[in-house]
Design a protein around this motif. Structure first.
Motif, PDB file in Angstrom:
ATOM      1  N   ILE A  31      31.095   7.269 -15.695  1.00 10.34           N
ATOM      2  CA  ILE A  31      29.740   7.147 -15.156  1.00 10.34           C
ATOM      3  C   ILE A  31      28.724   7.460 -16.242  1.00 10.34           C
ATOM      4  N   GLY A  32      28.912   8.554 -16.971  1.00  7.36           N
ATOM      5  CA  GLY A  32      28.011   8.885 -18.071  1.00  7.36           C
ATOM      6  C   GLY A  32      28.030   7.831 -19.160  1.00  7.36           C
ATOM      7  N   PHE A  33      29.226   7.328 -19.476  1.00  6.37           N
ATOM      8  CA  PHE A  33      29.373   6.306 -20.515  1.00  6.37           C
ATOM      9  C   PHE A  33      28.646   5.015 -20.120  1.00  6.37           C
ATOM     10  N   LEU A  34      28.937   4.519 -18.920  1.00  7.50           N
ATOM     11  CA  LEU A  34      28.371   3.234 -18.495  1.00  7.50           C
ATOM     12  C   LEU A  34      26.870   3.325 -18.217  1.00  7.50           C
ATOM     13  N   LEU A  35      26.405   4.438 -17.672  1.00  3.87           N
ATOM     14  CA  LEU A  35      24.956   4.583 -17.472  1.00  3.87           C
ATOM     15  C   LEU A  35      24.219   4.635 -18.796  1.00  3.87           C
ATOM     16  N   THR A  36      24.802   5.281 -19.785  1.00  2.00           N
ATOM     17  CA  THR A  36      24.180   5.303 -21.111  1.00  2.00           C
ATOM     18  C   THR A  36      24.187   3.902 -21.716  1.00  2.00           C
ATOM     19  N   ALA A  37      25.281   3.162 -21.534  1.00  2.00           N
ATOM     20  CA  ALA A  37      25.334   1.782 -22.036  1.00  2.00           C
ATOM     21  C   ALA A  37      24.297   0.910 -21.342  1.00  2.00           C
ATOM     22  N   MET A  38      24.073   1.182 -20.062  1.00  2.00           N
ATOM     23  CA  MET A  38      23.152   0.359 -19.285  1.00  2.00           C
ATOM     24  C   MET A  38      21.698   0.765 -19.502  1.00  2.00           C
ATOM     25  N   LEU A  39      21.411   2.048 -19.548  1.00  2.00           N
ATOM     26  CA  LEU A  39      20.033   2.524 -19.569  1.00  2.00           C
ATOM     27  C   LEU A  39      19.621   3.219 -20.852  1.00  2.00           C
ATOM     28  N   GLY A  40      20.583   3.589 -21.685  1.00  7.55           N
ATOM     29  CA  GLY A  40      20.300   4.427 -22.843  1.00  7.55           C
ATOM     30  C   GLY A  40      19.420   3.766 -23.884  1.00  7.55           C
ATOM     31  N   ARG A  41      18.927   4.586 -24.775  1.00  7.70           N
ATOM     32  CA  ARG A  41      18.018   4.118 -25.824  1.00  7.70           C
ATOM     33  C   ARG A  41      18.743   3.275 -26.857  1.00  7.70           C
ATOM     34  N   ARG A  42      18.011   2.333 -27.385  1.00  5.41           N
ATOM     35  CA  ARG A  42      18.501   1.507 -28.495  1.00  5.41           C
ATOM     36  C   ARG A  42      17.417   1.474 -29.565  1.00  5.41           C
ATOM     37  N   SER A  43      17.845   1.435 -30.770  1.00  9.64           N
ATOM     38  CA  SER A  43      16.916   1.312 -31.878  1.00  9.64           C
ATOM     39  C   SER A  43      17.315   0.098 -32.695  1.00  9.64           C
ATOM     40  N   PRO A  44      16.373  -0.785 -33.013  1.00  7.33           N
ATOM     41  CA  PRO A  44      16.747  -1.957 -33.803  1.00  7.33           C
ATOM     42  C   PRO A  44      17.239  -1.565 -35.182  1.00  7.33           C
ATOM     43  N   GLY A  45      16.707  -0.502 -35.755  1.00 11.27           N
ATOM     44  CA  GLY A  45      17.151  -0.066 -37.069  1.00 11.27           C
ATOM     45  C   GLY A  45      18.583   0.418 -37.046  1.00 11.27           C
ATOM     46  N   HIS A  46      18.975   1.019 -35.956  1.00 10.06           N
ATOM     47  CA  HIS A  46      20.327   1.547 -35.840  1.00 10.06           C
ATOM     48  C   HIS A  46      21.349   0.416 -35.815  1.00 10.06           C
ATOM     49  N   ALA A  47      21.026  -0.661 -35.137  1.00  5.64           N
ATOM     50  CA  ALA A  47      21.991  -1.749 -34.958  1.00  5.64           C
ATOM     51  C   ALA A  47      21.939  -2.782 -36.080  1.00  5.64           C
ATOM     52  N   THR A  48      20.811  -2.892 -36.771  1.00  5.00           N
ATOM     53  CA  THR A  48      20.669  -3.985 -37.725  1.00  5.00           C
ATOM     54  C   THR A  48      20.563  -3.553 -39.168  1.00  5.00           C
ATOM     55  N   GLY A  49      20.385  -2.269 -39.399  1.00  2.96           N
ATOM     56  CA  GLY A  49      20.233  -1.818 -40.773  1.00  2.96           C
ATOM     57  C   GLY A  49      18.791  -1.769 -41.214  1.00  2.96           C
ATOM     58  N   ILE A  50      17.878  -2.233 -40.395  1.00  4.86           N
ATOM     59  CA  ILE A  50      16.454  -2.152 -40.703  1.00  4.86           C
ATOM     60  C   ILE A  50      15.919  -0.944 -39.962  1.00  4.86           C
ATOM     61  N   ARG A  51      15.275  -0.070 -40.676  1.00  2.00           N
ATOM     62  CA  ARG A  51      14.772   1.146 -40.033  1.00  2.00           C
ATOM     63  C   ARG A  51      13.699   0.783 -39.011  1.00  2.00           C
TER      64      ARG A  51
END
Length: 180
Positions: free
Chosen positions: A85-105
């Motif tokens: 539940i914690g894992f999937l809720l974080t995947a569904m609602l959690g924060r994302r940063s474009p720099g984190h995923a793409t290498g651009i800060r």
């Protein structure tokens, strides 16, 4: 062939939205049978406490294992049930940063903070315990259950963060290798 300059907003993978939708569907598919299990008093004449007692006796019969009691099995189960539940809720609602995923800060982040996801899971657990206390007289609601459920949700949030960070790091390294 000229390559257009990309901004952080245009680089954010579309898969992030699909991942959130998939996490939502997986969470719903997980919560439906869980609700039946939580609200069920008996399964084919055998109650959940009887199943846990039988499991505790079986584990205690293993050579070198200390005595395992119902409370141990129940605590471990409460933690294990809330990890997804914690894992999937974080995947569904959690924060994302474009720099984190793409290498651009990236300077912007969207989504719900992890602590809010964890608090929501804790409130959800409290609602389950209250339902068991007031609606299901055959079931017991305890503070230990709430603490174990909350710990499982926290573990799920942390596991998702670690997996997401590892995945983003791998993606960044593969892009650096392909660029050189």
């Amino acid at each position: 062939m000229a390559v257009a300059e990309q901004t952080p907003q245009s680089i954010v993978p579309l898969r992030s939205g699909r991942r959130r939708v998939l996490a939502g569907w997986l969470l719903a598919a997980y919560l439906l049978p869980l609700a039946v299990l939580v609200l069920a008093v008996r399964l084919d004449g055998i109650g959940i406490p009887q199943l846990a007692e039988a499991l505790a006796a079986w584990v205690s019969s293993w050579p070198g294992m200390p005595e395992v009691r119902f409370g141990h099995i129940e605590a471990a189960a409460n933690i294990a049930v809330f990890i997804p539940i914690g894992f999937l809720l974080t995947a569904m609602l959690g924060r994302r940063s474009p720099g984190h995923a793409t290498g651009i800060r990236g300077t912007w982040r969207f989504g719900v903070p992890e602590v809010a996801v964890w608090l929501f899971c804790t409130l959800f657990s409290a609602a389950i315990e209250l339902a068991q206390l007031f609606l299901l007289t055959e079931r017991s609601a305890t503070l230990r259950d709430l603490i174990c459920n909350s710990a499982g949700a926290l573990a799920g949030v942390v596991i998702f963060r670690m997996a997401d960070s590892w995945r983003a790091h791998r993606r960044l390294n593969s892009r650096k290798e392909s660029a050189s």
